[in-house]
Design a protein around this motif. Structure first.
Motif, PDB file in Angstrom:
ATOM      1  N   PHE A  38       9.752  11.464   3.680  1.00 45.86           N
ATOM      2  CA  PHE A  38      11.202  11.624   3.543  1.00 45.86           C
ATOM      3  C   PHE A  38      11.934  10.402   4.088  1.00 45.86           C
ATOM      4  O   PHE A  38      12.923   9.933   3.507  1.00 45.86           O
ATOM      5  N   ILE A  39      11.448   9.890   5.226  1.00 48.28           N
ATOM      6  CA  ILE A  39      12.088   8.728   5.832  1.00 48.28           C
ATOM      7  C   ILE A  39      11.937   7.507   4.934  1.00 48.28           C
ATOM      8  O   ILE A  39      12.876   6.721   4.757  1.00 48.28           O
ATOM      9  N   CYS A  40      10.747   7.337   4.355  1.00 48.21           N
ATOM     10  CA  CYS A  40      10.520   6.214   3.437  1.00 48.21           C
ATOM     11  C   CYS A  40      11.480   6.274   2.252  1.00 48.21           C
ATOM     12  O   CYS A  40      12.056   5.255   1.840  1.00 48.21           O
ATOM     13  N   PRO A  57      18.674 -10.133  12.904  1.00 48.48           N
ATOM     14  CA  PRO A  57      17.621  -9.108  12.937  1.00 48.48           C
ATOM     15  C   PRO A  57      18.125  -7.745  12.494  1.00 48.48           C
ATOM     16  O   PRO A  57      19.332  -7.456  12.580  1.00 48.48           O
ATOM     17  N   ILE A  58      17.216  -6.918  12.018  1.00 45.51           N
ATOM     18  CA  ILE A  58      17.519  -5.519  11.741  1.00 45.51           C
ATOM     19  C   ILE A  58      17.255  -4.740  13.018  1.00 45.51           C
ATOM     20  O   ILE A  58      16.172  -4.808  13.590  1.00 45.51           O
ATOM     21  N   ILE A  78       9.378   3.204   9.930  1.00 49.54           N
ATOM     22  CA  ILE A  78      10.677   2.710   9.471  1.00 49.54           C
ATOM     23  C   ILE A  78      10.587   1.225   9.111  1.00 49.54           C
ATOM     24  O   ILE A  78      11.097   0.784   8.076  1.00 49.54           O
ATOM     25  N   ILE A  79       9.946   0.439   9.974  1.00 49.57           N
ATOM     26  CA  ILE A  79       9.813  -0.999   9.721  1.00 49.57           C
ATOM     27  C   ILE A  79       9.036  -1.260   8.440  1.00 49.57           C
ATOM     28  O   ILE A  79       9.426  -2.096   7.612  1.00 49.57           O
ATOM     29  N   ASN A  80       7.948  -0.539   8.251  1.00 52.75           N
ATOM     30  CA  ASN A  80       7.159  -0.704   7.018  1.00 52.75           C
ATOM     31  C   ASN A  80       7.991  -0.356   5.785  1.00 52.75           C
ATOM     32  O   ASN A  80       7.889  -1.030   4.746  1.00 52.75           O
ATOM     33  N   SER A  81       8.816   0.672   5.891  1.00 50.84           N
ATOM     34  CA  SER A  81       9.657   1.077   4.760  1.00 50.84           C
ATOM     35  C   SER A  81      10.687   0.000   4.430  1.00 50.84           C
ATOM     36  O   SER A  81      10.951  -0.286   3.258  1.00 50.84           O
ATOM     37  N   VAL A  82      11.268  -0.612   5.462  1.00 51.51           N
ATOM     38  CA  VAL A  82      12.244  -1.684   5.238  1.00 51.51           C
ATOM     39  C   VAL A  82      11.563  -2.901   4.610  1.00 51.51           C
ATOM     40  O   VAL A  82      12.111  -3.533   3.692  1.00 51.51           O
ATOM     41  N   GLN A  83      10.371  -3.227   5.079  1.00 54.55           N
ATOM     42  CA  GLN A  83       9.641  -4.367   4.514  1.00 54.55           C
ATOM     43  C   GLN A  83       9.312  -4.146   3.043  1.00 54.55           C
ATOM     44  O   GLN A  83       9.429  -5.058   2.222  1.00 54.55           O
ATOM     45  N   ILE A  84       8.932  -2.933   2.698  1.00 49.96           N
ATOM     46  CA  ILE A  84       8.645  -2.602   1.301  1.00 49.96           C
ATOM     47  C   ILE A  84       9.906  -2.753   0.453  1.00 49.96           C
ATOM     48  O   ILE A  84       9.858  -3.245  -0.679  1.00 49.96           O
ATOM     49  N   LYS A  85      11.050  -2.355   1.008  1.00 49.88           N
ATOM     50  CA  LYS A  85      12.303  -2.474   0.254  1.00 49.88           C
ATOM     51  C   LYS A  85      12.634  -3.938   0.000  1.00 49.88           C
ATOM     52  O   LYS A  85      13.079  -4.297  -1.099  1.00 49.88           O
ATOM     53  N   PRO A  95      13.765  -9.916   7.717  1.00 50.56           N
ATOM     54  CA  PRO A  95      14.155 -10.568   8.972  1.00 50.56           C
ATOM     55  C   PRO A  95      13.342 -10.030  10.149  1.00 50.56           C
ATOM     56  O   PRO A  95      12.466  -9.181   9.973  1.00 50.56           O
ATOM     57  N   ASP A  96      13.649 -10.512  11.334  1.00 52.58           N
ATOM     58  CA  ASP A  96      13.034  -9.967  12.538  1.00 52.58           C
ATOM     59  C   ASP A  96      13.564  -8.558  12.792  1.00 52.58           C
ATOM     60  O   ASP A  96      14.641  -8.182  12.323  1.00 52.58           O
ATOM     61  N   PHE A  97      12.791  -7.787  13.557  1.00 58.95           N
ATOM     62  CA  PHE A  97      13.190  -6.424  13.903  1.00 58.95           C
ATOM     63  C   PHE A  97      13.359  -6.321  15.413  1.00 58.95           C
ATOM     64  O   PHE A  97      12.541  -6.834  16.183  1.00 58.95           O
ATOM     65  N   GLN A  98      14.407  -5.646  15.816  1.00 61.88           N
ATOM     66  CA  GLN A  98      14.637  -5.355  17.222  1.00 61.88           C
ATOM     67  C   GLN A  98      14.753  -3.840  17.374  1.00 61.88           C
ATOM     68  O   GLN A  98      15.546  -3.204  16.677  1.00 61.88           O
TER      69      GLN A  98
END
Length: 487
Positions: A38-40, A57-58, A78-85, A95-98
């Motif tokens: 669901f989060i993805c 950064p995100i 969450i980070i993996n989902s953003v990278q896929i997007k 970008p970098d993630f914080q």
């Protein structure tokens, strides 16, 4: 910003020992894994990464993170989902993630950071404080996540602890089987807390950001006394009362204890979000039930899972040996009634993800002034993904699959005599009546009984009647003949 004195902190049991939350949160972990898909989907469909400033950064915040490892799993997902997007959109490299890990000040942040994954893809920071108030600067967080935290109240309702109150929760540690007054007190505290939560997140989330919440609850049709979470706490309260009857603890001690947890229904959540007005519920899902087998070990795991969550409430009221005895008795009760945890009823949760559409300002009421135009700010225009065609004079704003176009040139042609224009309908009706009466007076000597057809004819032809437009112009204070009836 909410002060620390106005909230009560009962963090999960720290450390990494046998009785710690770290080693007794497998149930929460399993449900979080179920919610991953669901989060993805929420990130893929709702997170607006196109508007993010390049090179920045995100920022992700996990509210009520406790001491892991569940928080690390959620963040990585969450980070993996953003990278896929980013890969799907091919707009730029991610970008970098914080990541900000938030919980009460008394949370065991030492254990949390000691167990950070060695291969983490982000920069980590701790943010202590209650998530029912502000924690971050305005428009600074892209994704908020919270799992198994928002059913905790900021504090026990005051009225349930006062003997003089009609909502005194006598002889109970929870509201599940209590009177309506007690239930209402817990509900009102929950509504107040959630309003504070939403207000704070509305200030802190960026335009096009996302808030994802995983929380235990109860179906709309299930009364509080039958909600499995409340039933489990009722059993714990019975064990505590039994110890009081045996003289092991004072009855006053039992009466001073209340577990500040409330299980909301979907209907209550919708009411809170609608009242707040800053968010929309894009999706609300009941997660699949995860049933425990009817075994002695299952009862032990459930008993320990409850203990690591609420033990902090009993600290300071009961000695350590009394707490041990209480939960030993509690586990035995669970073994005698395995249907309470084998039915999967405790897995009634709702995954709520909200898409945020924010503007620079909201105009509630104002006094119109033609000399002072309303200027749309850049953030507002970016929120609406605005396109401006200077040659055509068109301004187009878009939201998902909807769009609206304004013609700037036409807007300049509308009359600026607002007060007169707003009264034109009333004037027309008044003039028409006056004209008809005058005509009837003139024709009265010929026909005292004027038929209905004649009145209709007068209205159509206007014979001997002052024209409506002219009459309207004559009645205007400024006496300027402007035809407001035509665009």
């Amino acid at each position: 910003m909410e002060s620390s004195k106005s909230t009560e902190a009962y963090p999960m049991k720290g450390g990494d020992g046998v009785c710690s939350y770290t080693n007794n949160s497998s149930y929460q972990k399993s449900l979080s894994e179920v919610a991953m898909s669901f989060i993805c989907e929420a990130v893929a469909e709702k997170l607006a990464v196109e508007n993010l400033a390049c090179g920045h950064p995100i920022r992700i915040a996990d509210l009520g993170c406790s001491i892991g490892p569940n928080t690390f799993i959620a963040v990585e997902n969450i980070i993996n989902s953003v990278q896929i997007k980013y890969e799907t959109l091919t707009i730029s490299a991610p970008p970098d993630f914080q990541v900000f890990f938030n919980d009460h000040i008394s949370n065991d942040f030492n254990t949390l950071f000691k167990t950070l994954p060695a291969n983490k893809q982000y920069f980590a920071a701790g943010v202590p404080g209650s998530f029912y108030g502000r924690l971050f600067p305005r428009a600074s967080i892209h994704v908020f996540h919270s799992s198994f935290a928002l059913h905790w109240l900021s504090k026990v309702p005051k009225e349930v602890t006062e003997k003089s109150s009609g909502a005194w929760n006598k002889g109970r540690v929870h509201y599940g089987g209590a009177d309506d007054g007690v239930i209402m007190a817990f509900r009102q505290q929950y509504m107040k807390d959630m309003e504070g939560f939403l207000k704070a997140r509305a200030d802190e989330v960026v335009c096009g950001g996302l808030v994802v919440v995983l929380m235990p609850g109860r179906p709309n049709e299930v009364p509080h006394c039958e909600c499995i979470g409340n039933v489990l706490f009722e059993v714990l309260g019975c064990c505590l009362l039994a110890m009081a009857k045996q003289g092991k603890i004072a009855e006053e001690t039992v009466e001073s204890l209340n577990i500040p947890i409330y299980y909301a229904s979907p209907q209550e959540l919708e009411e809170i979000v609608d009242r707040n007005g800053c968010f929309t519920i894009e999706r609300m899902e009941g997660l699949a039930h995860i049933a425990e087998p009817e075994t002695k070990h299952a009862a032990g795991r459930l008993g320990m899972g409850i203990r690591v969550g609420v033990e902090g409430i009993f600290k300071g009221h009961l000695q350590d040996e009394m707490i041990d005895e209480l939960f030993e008795s509690y586990t035995k009760k669970l073994e005698q009634a395995p249907s309470m945890y084998s039915s999967g009823g405790a897995a009634i949760l709702y995954s709520v993800d909200k898409f945020i559409f924010l503007a620079d300002f909201i105009i509630i009421d104002f006094e119109a002034d033609k000399d002072i135009p309303i200027i749309l700010g850049r953030s507002f225009l970016a929120t609406g993904r605005t396109l401006i065609d200077v040659q055509k004079g068109e301004l187009t704003m878009r939201l998902q699959d909807q769009k609206v176009t304004f013609n700037v040139f036409n807007s300049l042609k509308y009359p600026d005599y607002l007060e007169e224009y707003s009264r034109i309908t009333e004037i027309e009706e008044m003039c028409l009546e006056e004209g008809i009466q005058r005509n009837l007076k003139l024709e009265g000597e010929y026909d005292e009984d004027l038929e209905e057809e004649s009145i209709e004819e007068i209205e159509e032809t206007g014979t001997d009647v002052v024209p409506v437009e002219v009459a309207a112009f004559e009645l205007l204070e400024n006496n300027e003949q402007k035809d407001f009836t035509r665009p």
